[in-house]
Design an enzyme around this catalytic site. Structure first.
Site, short mmCIF file in Angstrom:
data_model
loop_
_atom_site.label_atom_id
_atom_site.label_comp_id
_atom_site.label_asym_id
_atom_site.label_seq_id
_atom_site.Cartn_x
_atom_site.Cartn_y
_atom_site.Cartn_z
N PHE A 154 31.50 -33.88 65.29
CA PHE A 154 30.23 -34.37 64.63
C PHE A 154 29.63 -33.06 63.67
CE2 PHE A 154 29.23 -33.83 68.92
CZ PHE A 154 28.41 -33.02 68.85
N TYR B 213 27.03 -13.55 25.80
CA TYR B 213 27.82 -14.11 27.19
C TYR B 213 27.97 -15.71 27.22
CZ TYR B 213 27.66 -9.22 28.79
OH TYR B 213 27.64 -7.87 29.20
#
Length: 511
Positions: free
Chosen positions: A329, A280
């Site tokens: 904020f 893989y």
């Protein structure tokens, strides 16, 4: 890019990247009238005599305390001094400069109530190379990055320290040497400078810029390892990826196919190779690296938006003469973006380490054990693979999402926070770990290809090998390995390896 002119609200990622890399920066002169209107609006609001948060009240849990007009300058100075409570190592200068520029562009959008003279001082400090010494730890990423931004602001009033070149000077001394004077903060100014996500955003952007180079370099080292292992390029066939439809996967496969085009090593195994499928770590590069690319692009979009926004509180609306208290904020968008970057960086390094492990294993690679001509007498690449495993494990631990945590602050007034600051701050360290993994893979891939001589790899991969071999010779007998790794890491870190194949590699975020 020789100079960056910040156009508030419309700065590109390429321009922020240039600022991070040290390009001089200045504010667009068109912002001046907007800044002046915002400052005048604060004066008008004060003249009404009504309590307005952040202008003539206390802060956080103390918002209900009304402050007399005579104490307003003291109020702004006090918030800076009291909030400068960070700890830890100073921010790296490039990141701190980026933070200053982000704050400059935010304030100049005319929603923060900052006077022109205060903004001019911040701009002048950037221009003259005065970089505040800002401790890295102490922000939870909500109510703004208060502590680090307070340390930045403190230098503007002559308190704290700044870096000037390689020197670390008292702020007052450094300002005087540069021909600048400390500012006396007016109403709202201290809070406007302290409030905002610029510390978190600067660190996240720095991590993103490092991850861009990491992704592109990993495609090159991955292709080199695939050739070293005599792997197949059939898994990169465009028909496979068109069926899945993910943009990043398609572009990654295209790049890997282009990187290997013309390889004589690959051509020699098109007939007669008994292997049906590769591991893989070779075969699934488009799927894994493509997913990383998509993730980095999503994070880049979020951070570009955040960098061009206004995130302090309260916000000033000059046309209506109002100051509205909200929650811009709160750095949740930055926290999520930082977590995404961390995941991508971790996976890039993890996949690279698996390719190194495959190359050093003779049962998988078909090459001499640990890529040394005389295994047993020599250990070859045995321990560099161990080092890569250690770095990947460290990154796995760091990749745990920061955004899922919250600890209430300010006597439960600020009862949910983002933890964006350390979520973003970890990224440069993670990138550096992954850079070192890729450096080891670069060495291993080149060593593996050496065993296939006189067959050559593709033209572009041969350029990569030649660049490495100009500094690191083939490993015949064991030698001091660390200097070889240092040189390979430097080639990855500098972007030199990705640069050799730049025309074949996808852009991450306008890289």
């Amino acid at each position: 890019m020789n100079h960056v002119i910040l156009k508030p609200g419309a700065v590109s990622l390429a321009e922020w990247r240039a600022v991070y890399r040290g390009t001089p920066v200045a504010l667009d002169l068109a912002a001046q009238p907007v800044i002046a209107r915002s400052a005048a609006a604060v004066a008008a609001i004060l003249a009404k005599g009504e309590p307005v948060y952040g202008i003539n009240t206390g802060f956080g849990k103390l918002a209900s305390v009304r402050i007399p007009d005579a104490d307003l300058e003291t109020l702004q100075r006090n918030i800076v001094l009291s909030h400068a409570a960070g700890v830890g190592e100073p921010m790296p200068v490039p990141v701190a400069r980026l933070m200053m520029a982000l704050k400059l562009a935010s304030l100049a959008q005319g929603a923060s109530g900052i006077r022109p003279a205060t903004i001019e001082l911040l701009e002048a400090m950037l221009a003259k190379g005065l970089t505040p010494v800002v401790p890295c730890q102490g922000s939870v990423g909500a109510s703004g990055d208060l502590a680090p931004l307070a340390h930045m602001t403190a230098t503007m009033i002559g308190v704290g320290e700044v870096f000037v070149g390689s020197a670390r000077l008292a702020a007052g001394e450094a300002l005087a040497q540069a021909g600048l004077a400390p500012v006396t903060l007016g109403p709202k100014e201290g809070l406007a400078l302290l409030n905002g996500t610029q510390f978190s955003t600067a660190n996240a952007l720095a991590g993103l810029f490092g991850a861009e180079n990491l992704y592109r370099s990993a495609l090159v080292t991955g292709a080199l390892s695939t050739d070293a292992a005599r792997g197949s390029d059939a898994p990169f066939d465009p028909r496979i990826h068109a069926l899945r439809k993910h943009r990043g996967q398609i572009e990654t496969a295209d790049a890997l196919r282009a990187l290997m085009a013309g390889s004589a090593i690959r051509a020699s195994h098109l007939v007669g190779d008994e292997r049906v499928q590769d591991p893989y770590c070779l075969r699934c590069q488009p799927q894994v690296m493509g997913a990383c690319l998509d993730l980095l692009r999503q994070a880049a979009t979020t951070l570009e938006t955040e960098a061009n926004g206004v995130s302090d509180n309260p916000l000033i609306f000059p046309e209506e003469g109002e100051a509205l208290s909200g929650g811009n904020f709160h750095a949740e968008p930055v926290a999520f973006a930082a977590d995404m970057i961390a995941l991508a960086v971790c996976e890039i390094g993890s996949l690279s380490e698996r390719r190194i492990a495959m190359l050093v294993d003779p049962a998988l690679s078909g090459m001499p054990a640990f890529l040394t001509p005389k295994p047993g007498l020599n250990s070859g690449f045995m321990i560099p693979q161990v080092t890569a495993a250690a770095l990947v494990s460290e990154n796995k631990q760091r990749a745990y999402p920061a955004s899922v945590d919250s600890i209430p602050t300010s006597a439960n007034q600020e009862d949910h926070v983002s933890m964006a600051a350390h979520g973003a701050r970890r990224l440069l360290g993670m990138v550096e770990n992954a850079v070192c993994v890729l450096g080891i893979e670069l060495l291993a891939g080149a060593q593996g290809c050496d065993f296939h001589a006189p067959l050559a790899s593709s033209p572009v991969l041969e350029q990569v090998r030649a660049r490495l071999r100009s500094e690191v010779p083939h490993l015949d007998e064991d030698r001091h390995f660390a200097p070889d790794m240092d040189k390979a890491n430097a080639l990855i870190r500098s972007g030199a390896i990705a640069g050799l194949a730049a025309a074949l590699l996808p852009n991450v975020s306008g890289a």
